[in-house]
Write an enzyme that holds these catalytic residues in place. Structure first.
Site: not given
Ligand code: P1T
Length: 383
Positions: A51, A103, A175, A200
């Site tokens: 961890r 998001y 972000d 992503k």
């Molecule tokens: O899903 P996760 O890995 O926890 O990430 C969240 C997140 C954070 N910032 C942005 C700009 C994002 O697009 C996302 C997650 N977005 C999607 C799942 C979506 O389909 O837009």
């Protein structure tokens, strides 16, 4: 790995070296939860428990830091857990200014989890710097920006926001998920902290959920590292391995994402069945010039409104074949989704209306398939 090396070289080599015991060129997947100590407290390379630190994760963290041009990288189990780590640096009574279009899950974390803990968030149209400044108060510790934003693809001026934040003793977190470090490096524009949902483009193959933070601020990095270990939302070594494998091709994939998206955006803009197309690379985009200055290219995401409202967009989403109807984005395969029903359902209908996330809005994550095939798919589905 010299820091001046070009992006492509760093993508493939930064943070990695042949395994010292075998010469394996790929960083091994260190599937070990713990590490044997020679004597109590005498550790090999600071490893005591996975961890706290793991060699596969360490390689990924160094790779991501290098790609963003930062000194410190931290990997997490998801994008939201990376954001949660940043928010844990705040205390009750602190205030956040958030760009209005983010998001849905990022908004939910602030609105439904941190508000309850006494950390207030003000949403603001961050393309309006005067409005952003007036949204700040003496308790504002953090400006949270997403650029391009999800799903309206607004482009925010990182350098100007950093100046605003710093003038009031706050920090700017960006972000950078939609742009990726290949297209945009927020730290170079003055941001203090960069976040990625590595689920992503960094992952790029729709097979990992992950998150990352990068900063060059040593004190902030130490605090985040403490929280990463204290809260414990770390990725598995296998996921770190997959992400390391993916970042090696980030630049190649992004070039094709951008080229395909540009062609599709221009085609859609000229199509009479489409009411409105939003893509930072189009001259009609309100922040096109800023995007051209701040980004190396315009990315793979497109938003559009189809004529005929909800009914027409539902029919369109049912008719596409190559574009898969699914949440998420940034994979090699093209995805399409309906933000109001899917990714942004946690944003209130009023807020969605204000933002332009109307019922006819469709978001495309343009993959790296053949562009002609993608164009034919969209053309046929538009009916
Ligand atoms: O899903 P996760 O890995 O926890 O990430 C969240 C997140 C954070 N910032 C942005 C700009 C994002 O697009 C996302 C997650 N977005 C999607 C799942 C979506 O389909 O837009």
């Amino acid at each position: 790995m010299p820091h001046e090396s070009s992006f492509a070289t760093r993508a493939i080599h930064a943070g990695q070296r042949p395994d010292p015991t075998t010469g394996a060129i790929m960083t091994p997947v260190y599937m070990s939860s713990t590490y044997v100590q020679e004597s109590p407290g005498v550790l090999k390379d600071d490893y005591d428990y996975s961890r706290s630190a793991n060699p596969t994760r360490k390689a990924l963290e160094a790779n991501l830091a290098s790609l963003e041009g930062g000194r410190h990288g931290l990997a997490f189990a998801s994008g939201l857990s990376a954001m949660d780590c940043v928010l844990h640096t705040l205390s009750t009574g602190d205030h956040i200014v958030l760009c209005d279009d983010v998001y849905g899950g990022s908004f939910r974390l602030l609105d439904k989890v941190y508000r309850q803990l006494g950390i207030e968030t003000t949403r603001v149209e961050m393309t309006d710097l005067a409005a952003t400044e007036s949204a700040m108060n003496e308790r504002t510790r953090l400006l949270w920006a997403e650029t391009p934003t999800n799903p309206m693809l607004k482009v925010l001026d990182i350098a100007a926001l950093a100046r605003l934040a710093h003038a009031r003793g706050a920090i700017l977190a960006v972000d950078n998920t939609f742009a990726t470090p290949y297209l945009q490096n927020p730290l170079a524009h003055g941001a203090d902290l960069v976040l990625h949902s590595s689920t992503k483009y960094l992952g790029g193959h729709s097979d990992v959920i992950g998150g990352a933070l990068v900063t060059s601020d040593d004190d902030l990095a130490a605090r985040l590292k403490f929280l990463q270990n204290s809260v414990g939302a770390v990725p598995s070594p296998m996921d770190c391995f997959l992400l390391l494998r993916s970042t090696k091709t980030l630049h190649v994939r992004m070039d094709r994402h951008c080229a395909n998206a540009a062609r599709i955006a221009h085609m859609l803009e000229a199509d009479p069945r489409v009411e409105r197309v939003t893509y930072p690379g189009l001259e009609s985009h309100p922040q096109h010039e800023l995007a051209a200055r701040q980004m190396r290219d315009f990315g793979g995401m497109i938003s559009m409104v189809i004529k005929g409202g909800m009914e027409a967009s539902r029919a369109f989403l049912e008719r596409v074949h190559l574009f898969s109807l699914a949440e998420s984005l940034g994979g090699v395969e093209s995805l399409i989704e309906h933000p109001a029903i899917m990714t942004h359902a946690s944003v209130s209908p009023e807020a969605r209306r204000e933002l332009g996330i109307d019922d006819g809005l469709v978001r495309l994550s343009v993959g790296i398939e053949d562009a002609d095939d993608l164009l034919a798919d969209l053309d046929a589905a538009l009916g």
